[in-house]
Design a protein around this motif. Structure first.
Motif, PDB file in Angstrom:
ATOM      1  N   GLU A  85       3.492  -7.020  15.937  1.00 49.09           N
ATOM      2  CA  GLU A  85       4.580  -7.952  15.660  1.00 49.09           C
ATOM      3  C   GLU A  85       4.713  -8.215  14.162  1.00 49.09           C
ATOM      4  OE1 GLU A  85       7.625 -10.569  15.625  1.00 49.09           O
ATOM      5  OE2 GLU A  85       7.007  -9.212  17.246  1.00 49.09           O
ATOM      6  N   ILE A  86       3.586  -8.313  13.464  1.00 51.49           N
ATOM      7  CA  ILE A  86       3.617  -8.529  12.019  1.00 51.49           C
ATOM      8  C   ILE A  86       4.302  -7.361  11.321  1.00 51.49           C
ATOM      9  CG2 ILE A  86       2.162  -8.665   9.953  1.00 51.49           C
ATOM     10  CD1 ILE A  86       0.173 -10.300  11.643  1.00 51.49           C
ATOM     11  N   LYS A  87       3.951  -6.138  11.712  1.00 54.10           N
ATOM     12  CA  LYS A  87       4.571  -4.933  11.132  1.00 54.10           C
ATOM     13  C   LYS A  87       6.080  -4.947  11.370  1.00 54.10           C
ATOM     14  CE  LYS A  87       4.868   0.029  12.162  1.00 54.10           C
ATOM     15  NZ  LYS A  87       5.153   0.546  10.814  1.00 54.10           N
ATOM     16  N   HIS A 139      -4.408  -4.570   9.255  1.00 56.10           N
ATOM     17  CA  HIS A 139      -5.659  -5.009   9.870  1.00 56.10           C
ATOM     18  C   HIS A 139      -5.750  -6.529   9.769  1.00 56.10           C
ATOM     19  CE1 HIS A 139      -7.180  -0.879  10.088  1.00 56.10           C
ATOM     20  NE2 HIS A 139      -6.705  -0.715   8.859  1.00 56.10           N
ATOM     21  N   ALA A 140      -6.122  -7.163  10.865  1.00 57.04           N
ATOM     22  CA  ALA A 140      -6.291  -8.621  10.893  1.00 57.04           C
ATOM     23  C   ALA A 140      -7.634  -8.942  11.541  1.00 57.04           C
ATOM     24  CB  ALA A 140      -5.154  -9.281  11.670  1.00 57.04           C
ATOM     25  N   TRP A 141      -8.373  -9.860  10.931  1.00 57.13           N
ATOM     26  CA  TRP A 141      -9.666 -10.257  11.488  1.00 57.13           C
ATOM     27  C   TRP A 141      -9.987 -11.664  11.014  1.00 57.13           C
ATOM     28  CZ3 TRP A 141      -9.001  -7.532   7.137  1.00 57.13           C
ATOM     29  CH2 TRP A 141      -9.800  -7.804   6.035  1.00 57.13           C
ATOM     30  N   SER A 142     -11.140 -12.179  11.408  1.00 57.54           N
ATOM     31  CA  SER A 142     -11.519 -13.546  11.043  1.00 57.54           C
ATOM     32  C   SER A 142     -12.914 -13.578  10.447  1.00 57.54           C
ATOM     33  CB  SER A 142     -11.507 -14.464  12.274  1.00 57.54           C
ATOM     34  OG  SER A 142     -10.226 -14.532  12.848  1.00 57.54           O
ATOM     35  N   LEU A 143     -13.101 -14.428   9.456  1.00 59.20           N
ATOM     36  CA  LEU A 143     -14.447 -14.750   8.997  1.00 59.20           C
ATOM     37  C   LEU A 143     -15.051 -15.800   9.917  1.00 59.20           C
ATOM     38  CD1 LEU A 143     -14.138 -14.998   5.109  1.00 59.20           C
ATOM     39  CD2 LEU A 143     -15.290 -13.229   6.439  1.00 59.20           C
ATOM     40  N   LEU A 199      -2.934  -4.917   4.456  1.00 61.62           N
ATOM     41  CA  LEU A 199      -1.878  -3.984   4.874  1.00 61.62           C
ATOM     42  C   LEU A 199      -1.396  -3.176   3.688  1.00 61.62           C
ATOM     43  CD1 LEU A 199       1.165  -5.199   3.902  1.00 61.62           C
ATOM     44  CD2 LEU A 199       0.600  -6.867   5.660  1.00 61.62           C
ATOM     45  N   HIS A 200      -0.776  -2.034   3.996  1.00 59.71           N
ATOM     46  CA  HIS A 200      -0.099  -1.209   3.007  1.00 59.71           C
ATOM     47  C   HIS A 200       1.405  -1.368   3.225  1.00 59.71           C
ATOM     48  CE1 HIS A 200      -3.537   1.895   2.132  1.00 59.71           C
ATOM     49  NE2 HIS A 200      -4.004   0.666   2.283  1.00 59.71           N
ATOM     50  N   ARG A 205       6.572  -8.531  -7.053  1.00 58.32           N
ATOM     51  CA  ARG A 205       7.574  -9.274  -6.278  1.00 58.32           C
ATOM     52  C   ARG A 205       7.389  -9.014  -4.791  1.00 58.32           C
ATOM     53  NH1 ARG A 205      12.858 -11.245  -5.836  1.00 58.32           N
ATOM     54  NH2 ARG A 205      14.003 -10.372  -4.049  1.00 58.32           N
ATOM     55  N   VAL A 206       7.187  -7.756  -4.417  1.00 60.47           N
ATOM     56  CA  VAL A 206       7.019  -7.398  -3.011  1.00 60.47           C
ATOM     57  C   VAL A 206       5.785  -8.083  -2.435  1.00 60.47           C
ATOM     58  CG1 VAL A 206       6.622  -5.503  -1.389  1.00 60.47           C
ATOM     59  CG2 VAL A 206       8.174  -5.182  -3.341  1.00 60.47           C
ATOM     60  N   ALA A 207       4.674  -7.990  -3.156  1.00 61.20           N
ATOM     61  CA  ALA A 207       3.440  -8.598  -2.670  1.00 61.20           C
ATOM     62  C   ALA A 207       3.586 -10.109  -2.534  1.00 61.20           C
ATOM     63  CB  ALA A 207       2.279  -8.262  -3.615  1.00 61.20           C
ATOM     64  N   ALA A 208       4.222 -10.745  -3.516  1.00 63.54           N
ATOM     65  CA  ALA A 208       4.376 -12.199  -3.471  1.00 63.54           C
ATOM     66  C   ALA A 208       5.221 -12.645  -2.292  1.00 63.54           C
ATOM     67  CB  ALA A 208       4.985 -12.694  -4.789  1.00 63.54           C
ATOM     68  N   LEU A 209       6.308 -11.922  -2.010  1.00 64.22           N
ATOM     69  CA  LEU A 209       7.187 -12.268  -0.891  1.00 64.22           C
ATOM     70  C   LEU A 209       6.443 -12.171   0.444  1.00 64.22           C
ATOM     71  CD1 LEU A 209      10.531 -10.509  -1.890  1.00 64.22           C
ATOM     72  CD2 LEU A 209      10.140 -12.974  -1.698  1.00 64.22           C
ATOM     73  N   LEU A 210       5.711 -11.079   0.632  1.00 63.21           N
ATOM     74  CA  LEU A 210       5.012 -10.877   1.901  1.00 63.21           C
ATOM     75  C   LEU A 210       3.883 -11.883   2.075  1.00 63.21           C
ATOM     76  CD1 LEU A 210       4.853  -6.980   2.238  1.00 63.21           C
ATOM     77  CD2 LEU A 210       6.686  -8.565   2.817  1.00 63.21           C
ATOM     78  N   LYS A 211       3.158 -12.162   1.010  1.00 63.46           N
ATOM     79  CA  LYS A 211       2.059 -13.131   1.102  1.00 63.46           C
ATOM     80  C   LYS A 211       2.581 -14.521   1.468  1.00 63.46           C
ATOM     81  CE  LYS A 211      -1.007 -10.821  -2.167  1.00 63.46           C
ATOM     82  NZ  LYS A 211      -2.399 -11.120  -2.360  1.00 63.46           N
ATOM     83  N   GLU A 212       3.697 -14.914   0.834  1.00 61.74           N
ATOM     84  CA  GLU A 212       4.270 -16.224   1.128  1.00 61.74           C
ATOM     85  C   GLU A 212       4.699 -16.313   2.589  1.00 61.74           C
ATOM     86  OE1 GLU A 212       7.758 -19.219  -0.589  1.00 61.74           O
ATOM     87  OE2 GLU A 212       7.813 -17.082  -1.065  1.00 61.74           O
ATOM     88  N   HIS A 213       5.308 -15.243   3.083  1.00 64.48           N
ATOM     89  CA  HIS A 213       5.759 -15.234   4.476  1.00 64.48           C
ATOM     90  C   HIS A 213       4.586 -15.269   5.448  1.00 64.48           C
ATOM     91  CE1 HIS A 213       8.427 -14.462   7.841  1.00 64.48           C
ATOM     92  NE2 HIS A 213       7.645 -13.470   8.227  1.00 64.48           N
ATOM     93  N   LEU A 214       3.549 -14.495   5.182  1.00 61.70           N
ATOM     94  CA  LEU A 214       2.382 -14.478   6.067  1.00 61.70           C
ATOM     95  C   LEU A 214       1.652 -15.815   6.055  1.00 61.70           C
ATOM     96  CD1 LEU A 214       1.069 -10.899   5.223  1.00 61.70           C
ATOM     97  CD2 LEU A 214       1.985 -11.663   7.424  1.00 61.70           C
TER      98      LEU A 214
END
Length: 334
Positions: free
Chosen positions: A255-257, A274-278, A287-288, A299-308
Motif C-alpha cells: 500500500e505504501i508503494k 522494507h518496514a520493521w520495528s525496533l 525504500l528506493h 526535494r523528493v526525499a523531503a516530500l516522501l519523508k513528510e508524507h510517511l
C-alpha cells in the motif's frame, strides 16, 4: 543518482537522553525526517515510571516468596500456580525497571539504535517462561486430580486474600504512571493476571472450607494456567514478530508503494520497500525511489519523508533517490 549525502556523524546533535537527535540530520539518510512525537513528554514521565515499576516489583517479589511457602505448607497447587505467575511477573517488572534505567544510556557506535530492543528481548523471554510454568501447573494438576491431596483451606484463604490486596496495591501504583508507555501497560497486564490468580485461589479455598471438595484446587489451577498460556502466546507472538523484523501492524509495504507512486508526480517508481520495528513504539522504513529528473533528490526525499511521517506515523525513514537504474541492480555497476 542517490540522495545520500554522507556527512560526518560529528555534526549530529544529541537530544536530552544523549541519543542522536533526528531533527539534526542533514544528509539523505535522515533518520528522523522530523519526529512526530515529543521527547520532552517521555523524559518527564521516565523517572516516575521507573519508581512505580520498582515499587510494584518489590511488592510482587516479596509476596511471591510468601505464596511459595504458604503453598508448600497448605498443599495448595492454586497458591503455587499463582506464585509461579507472580515469579514471572516479578522478573518482568524487574527487567522493565532495568529497561527504564537502561533507556537513559545514549546510543554508541556499537548500538547505533540505542537500547530499544532490550524490552522486546525481555518480553520474549518472559513469554517462554510463562509457557514453561503453565505447562508445569497443568501436568501437576492432572496428577492431583488422579490422586487428590489434602489442602489446608484456612491458610490458603488468608494468604490468597493477602495476595489479592498486594496485587490491588501494585495495580494502583502502576496505574498512576504513563499509560502510553508500553512497558507500563505490559506491567499492568501482568499485575491484573496476578489479581485473577488470587481470586481463583480464594474461590478454591472457600469451596474447600465449605464442602471439603479437594479437586477444586487443581481445577482452578488449570483455569489460571490456561489464562497464563493465552497471555504468553500473545507476548511471544508479538515479540517474535518484532525480533524477526516483521512489518509493524498497520504498515502494508504494498500500500505504501502504491500510495507514493500515485500521489507524487516527482515519483516514477518505488521499490525495495522494507518496514520493521525496533520496538512497538519505533517503526522504520527504507525504500528506493526512481524520480523524475526535473526534481532535486533533496526535494523528493523531503516530500516522501513528510508524507510517511504524517500519514503513517513513521518518523525514521531512509530514502535512496535514483534517476536511471537502481544502484543494487547488476546493470548499474557496469
Amino acid at each position: 543518482m542517490s540522495g545520500h549525502n554522507h556527512d560526518d556523524q560529528r555534526n549530529i546533535r544529541k537530544d536530552e537522553a544523549g541519543k542522536p537527535d533526528a531533527h539534526a540530520h542533514s544528509h539523505g539518510h535522515d533518520h528522523g525526517g522530523g519526529h512526530g512525537h515529543s521527547h520532552g513528554h517521555g523524559h518527564s514521565h521516565a523517572h516516575g515510571n521507573e519508581q512505580r515499576v520498582g515499587i510494584a516489583a518489590l511488592l510482587t517479589g516479596t509476596f511471591m516468596l510468601v505464596e511459595v511457602v504458604a503453598g508448600l505448607l497448605s498443599g495448595s497447587l492454586a497458591l503455587l500456580a499463582d506464585a509461579g505467575h507472580m515469579l514471572t511477573d516479578f522478573a518482568s517488572l524487574a527487567l522493565a525497571w532495568y529497561g527504564f534505567r537502561l533507556s537513559h544510556k545514549p546510543a554508541d557506535w556499537q548500538r547505533t539504535y540505542g537500547y530499544d530492543r532490550f524490552s522486546i528481548l525481555v518480553a520474549f523471554a518472559n513469554g517462554l517462561a510463562l509457557f514453561a510454568i503453565a505447562g508445569w501447573v497443568i501436568v501437576e494438576a492432572i496428577q492431583r486430580m488422579a490422586q487428590p491431596q489434602e489442602v489446608l483451606g484456612g491458610l490458603m484463604l488468608w494468604v490468597a486474600i493477602a495476595g489479592l490486596g498486594v496485587n490491588i496495591l501494585a495495580f494502583f501504583v502502576l496505574h498512576g504512571g504513563d499509560q502510553d508507555n508500553l512497558n507500563m501497560r505490559a506491567a499492568l497486564l501482568h499485575v491484573m493476571g496476578d489479581m485473577l490468580g488470587s481470586v481463583a485461589a480464594i474461590a478454591a479455598a472457600v469451596v474447600i472450607l465449605l464442602t471439603g471438595w479437594m479437586p477444586i484446587d487443581p481445577i482452578l489451577s488449570v483455569v489460571v494456567a490456561v489464562i497464563i498460556l493465552r497471555s504468553a502466546w500473545f507476548v511471544v507472538q508479538s515479540s517474535a514478530h518484532i525480533l524477526l523484523e516483521g512489518a509493524p501492524a498497520g504498515l502494508d509495504t504494498r500500500e505504501i508503494k502504491r500510495d507514493l507512486e500515485e500521489r507524487f508526480a516527482e515519483v516514477k517508481d518505488i521499490h525495495h520497500v522494507h518496514a520493521w520495528s525496533l520496538s512497538q513504539e519505533r517503526s522504520l522504513i527504507t525504500l528506493h525511489v526512481r524520480a523524475d529528473k526535473a526534481f532535486a533528490p533533496e526535494r523528493v526525499a523531503a516530500l516522501l519523508k513528510e508524507h510517511l511521517r504524517d500519514h503513517y506515523g513513521v518518523a525514521h525513514v531512509t530514502i535512496e533517490v535514483e534517476y536511471d537504474c537502481c544502484a543494487d541492480e547488476p546493470a548499474a555497476a557496469v
